[in-house]
Design a protein around this motif. Structure first.
Motif, PDB file in Angstrom:
ATOM      1  N   VAL A   1       1.040  -1.336  -0.194  1.00 14.16           N
ATOM      2  CA  VAL A   1       0.057   0.082  -0.051  1.00 14.16           C
ATOM      3  C   VAL A   1       0.878   1.168  -0.038  1.00 14.16           C
ATOM      4  O   VAL A   1       1.667   1.484   0.739  1.00 14.16           O
ATOM      5  N   GLY A   2       0.742   1.957  -0.856  1.00 12.27           N
ATOM      6  CA  GLY A   2       1.392   3.371  -1.171  1.00 12.27           C
ATOM      7  C   GLY A   2       0.598   4.664  -1.345  1.00 12.27           C
ATOM      8  O   GLY A   2      -0.616   4.250  -1.726  1.00 12.27           O
ATOM      9  N   PHE A   3       0.948   5.504  -0.797  1.00  8.83           N
ATOM     10  CA  PHE A   3       0.368   6.935  -1.050  1.00  8.83           C
ATOM     11  C   PHE A   3       1.080   7.899  -1.861  1.00  8.83           C
ATOM     12  O   PHE A   3       2.255   8.248  -1.529  1.00  8.83           O
ATOM     13  N   GLU A   4       0.392   8.517  -2.970  1.00 11.36           N
ATOM     14  CA  GLU A   4       1.220   9.444  -3.731  1.00 11.36           C
ATOM     15  C   GLU A   4       1.110  10.795  -3.133  1.00 11.36           C
ATOM     16  O   GLU A   4      -0.170  10.718  -2.556  1.00 11.36           O
ATOM     17  N   VAL A   5       2.047  11.486  -3.128  1.00  8.83           N
ATOM     18  CA  VAL A   5       1.855  12.948  -2.790  1.00  8.83           C
ATOM     19  C   VAL A   5       1.921  13.739  -4.105  1.00  8.83           C
ATOM     20  O   VAL A   5       2.185  13.584  -4.999  1.00  8.83           O
ATOM     21  N   LEU A   6       1.291  15.273  -3.597  1.00  7.23           N
ATOM     22  CA  LEU A   6       1.320  16.081  -4.618  1.00  7.23           C
ATOM     23  C   LEU A   6       2.369  16.394  -5.424  1.00  7.23           C
ATOM     24  O   LEU A   6       3.779  16.369  -5.053  1.00  7.23           O
ATOM     25  N   SER A   7       2.301  16.739  -6.667  1.00 11.10           N
ATOM     26  CA  SER A   7       3.457  17.078  -7.681  1.00 11.10           C
ATOM     27  C   SER A   7       4.209  18.287  -6.771  1.00 11.10           C
ATOM     28  O   SER A   7       3.491  19.173  -6.499  1.00 11.10           O
ATOM     29  N   GLY A   8       5.393  18.334  -6.924  1.00 13.46           N
ATOM     30  CA  GLY A   8       6.145  19.375  -6.343  1.00 13.46           C
ATOM     31  C   GLY A   8       6.679  19.230  -4.952  1.00 13.46           C
ATOM     32  O   GLY A   8       7.314  19.681  -4.348  1.00 13.46           O
ATOM     33  N   THR A   9       6.223  18.163  -4.284  1.00 14.57           N
ATOM     34  CA  THR A   9       6.585  17.719  -2.914  1.00 14.57           C
ATOM     35  C   THR A   9       8.041  17.021  -2.902  1.00 14.57           C
ATOM     36  O   THR A   9       7.993  16.136  -3.706  1.00 14.57           O
ATOM     37  N   THR A  10       8.508  17.538  -2.336  1.00 16.57           N
ATOM     38  CA  THR A  10      10.122  17.169  -2.047  1.00 16.57           C
ATOM     39  C   THR A  10      10.204  15.991  -1.399  1.00 16.57           C
ATOM     40  O   THR A  10       9.273  15.370  -0.481  1.00 16.57           O
ATOM     41  N   LEU A  11      11.206  14.882  -1.347  1.00 14.81           N
ATOM     42  CA  LEU A  11      11.236  13.755  -0.299  1.00 14.81           C
ATOM     43  C   LEU A  11      11.459  14.211   0.969  1.00 14.81           C
ATOM     44  O   LEU A  11      10.893  13.634   1.782  1.00 14.81           O
ATOM     45  N   GLU A  12      12.134  15.418   1.127  1.00 19.03           N
ATOM     46  CA  GLU A  12      12.425  15.794   2.718  1.00 19.03           C
ATOM     47  C   GLU A  12      10.901  16.338   3.088  1.00 19.03           C
ATOM     48  O   GLU A  12      10.700  16.045   4.177  1.00 19.03           O
ATOM     49  N   GLN A  13      10.150  16.836   2.399  1.00 21.68           N
ATOM     50  CA  GLN A  13       8.506  17.256   2.828  1.00 21.68           C
ATOM     51  C   GLN A  13       7.872  16.004   3.134  1.00 21.68           C
ATOM     52  O   GLN A  13       7.300  16.066   4.133  1.00 21.68           O
ATOM     53  N   THR A  14       8.217  15.042   2.125  1.00 22.32           N
ATOM     54  CA  THR A  14       7.452  13.653   2.403  1.00 22.32           C
ATOM     55  C   THR A  14       7.835  12.881   3.709  1.00 22.32           C
ATOM     56  O   THR A  14       7.126  12.509   4.363  1.00 22.32           O
ATOM     57  N   ARG A  15       9.317  13.062   3.923  1.00 27.85           N
ATOM     58  CA  ARG A  15       9.756  12.631   5.393  1.00 27.85           C
ATOM     59  C   ARG A  15       9.290  13.038   6.496  1.00 27.85           C
ATOM     60  O   ARG A  15       9.038  12.500   7.640  1.00 27.85           O
ATOM     61  N   THR A  16       8.993  14.520   6.346  1.00 22.13           N
ATOM     62  CA  THR A  16       8.347  15.134   7.587  1.00 22.13           C
ATOM     63  C   THR A  16       7.042  14.780   7.600  1.00 22.13           C
ATOM     64  O   THR A  16       6.514  14.610   8.911  1.00 22.13           O
ATOM     65  N   LEU A  17       6.360  14.647   6.670  1.00 19.37           N
ATOM     66  CA  LEU A  17       4.861  14.240   6.749  1.00 19.37           C
ATOM     67  C   LEU A  17       4.722  12.805   7.325  1.00 19.37           C
ATOM     68  O   LEU A  17       3.978  12.454   8.133  1.00 19.37           O
ATOM     69  N   VAL A  18       5.828  11.934   6.867  1.00 18.92           N
ATOM     70  CA  VAL A  18       5.701  10.512   7.433  1.00 18.92           C
ATOM     71  C   VAL A  18       6.143  10.574   8.980  1.00 18.92           C
ATOM     72  O   VAL A  18       5.338   9.844   9.593  1.00 18.92           O
ATOM     73  N   ASP A  19       7.151  11.338   9.388  1.00 14.00           N
ATOM     74  CA  ASP A  19       7.207  11.302  10.822  1.00 14.00           C
ATOM     75  C   ASP A  19       6.150  11.736  11.637  1.00 14.00           C
ATOM     76  O   ASP A  19       5.788  11.407  12.639  1.00 14.00           O
ATOM     77  N   THR A  20       5.396  12.851  11.203  1.00 14.35           N
ATOM     78  CA  THR A  20       3.995  13.243  12.090  1.00 14.35           C
ATOM     79  C   THR A  20       3.129  12.037  11.785  1.00 14.35           C
ATOM     80  O   THR A  20       2.280  11.643  12.775  1.00 14.35           O
ATOM     81  N   MET A  21       2.838  11.402  10.471  1.00 12.72           N
ATOM     82  CA  MET A  21       1.828  10.383  10.621  1.00 12.72           C
ATOM     83  C   MET A  21       2.380   9.245  11.539  1.00 12.72           C
ATOM     84  O   MET A  21       1.585   8.543  12.341  1.00 12.72           O
ATOM     85  N   ASN A  22       3.516   8.986  11.638  1.00 16.51           N
ATOM     86  CA  ASN A  22       4.218   7.609  12.478  1.00 16.51           C
ATOM     87  C   ASN A  22       3.640   8.284  14.100  1.00 16.51           C
ATOM     88  O   ASN A  22       3.599   7.299  14.902  1.00 16.51           O
ATOM     89  N   GLU A  23       3.820   9.655  14.455  1.00 21.61           N
ATOM     90  CA  GLU A  23       3.721   9.941  15.694  1.00 21.61           C
ATOM     91  C   GLU A  23       2.201   9.876  16.199  1.00 21.61           C
ATOM     92  O   GLU A  23       1.828   9.621  17.098  1.00 21.61           O
TER      93      GLU A  23
END
Length: 73
Positions: A41-63
Motif C-alpha cells: 500500500v502506497g500513497f502518492e503525494v502532490l506534484s512538487g512535494t520533495t522527498l524531505e517534505q514527504t519525510r516530515t509528513l511521514v514523521d508526523t503520521m508515525n507519531e
C-alpha cells in the motif's frame, strides 16, 4: 454475522519511486492482516512535494497513527 476487523501495528516510510517521485509506503509490523499479506500500500503525494517534505509528513503520521484496521465491506 458481523465482518471481522483485522488490525496490525504499522509505520509509514518515505521512498522514491523508480521515476524519482516521493511515495509514502505503509509497512505492517506483523503479517496479521490476511488481506494485505500479498500487496503493498502506497500513497502518492502532490506534484512538487520533495522527498524531505514527504519525510516530515511521514514523521508526523508515525507519531499520530498507531496501526491499520481492515474489514470487508
Amino acid at each position: 454475522m458481523t465482518p471481522r476487523t483485522e488490525r496490525s501495528g504499522s509505520r509509514f516510510v518515505a521512498v522514491n519511486t523508480d521515476d524519482g517521485r516521493p511515495l509514502i509506503r505503509l509497512e505492517l509490523f506483523h503479517d496479521t492482516v490476511a488481506g494485505l499479506k500479498s500487496i503493498t500500500v502506497g500513497f502518492e503525494v502532490l506534484s512538487g512535494t520533495t522527498l524531505e517534505q514527504t519525510r516530515t509528513l511521514v514523521d508526523t503520521m508515525n507519531e499520530r497513527i498507531i496501526g491499520v484496521a481492515v474489514s470487508p465491506n
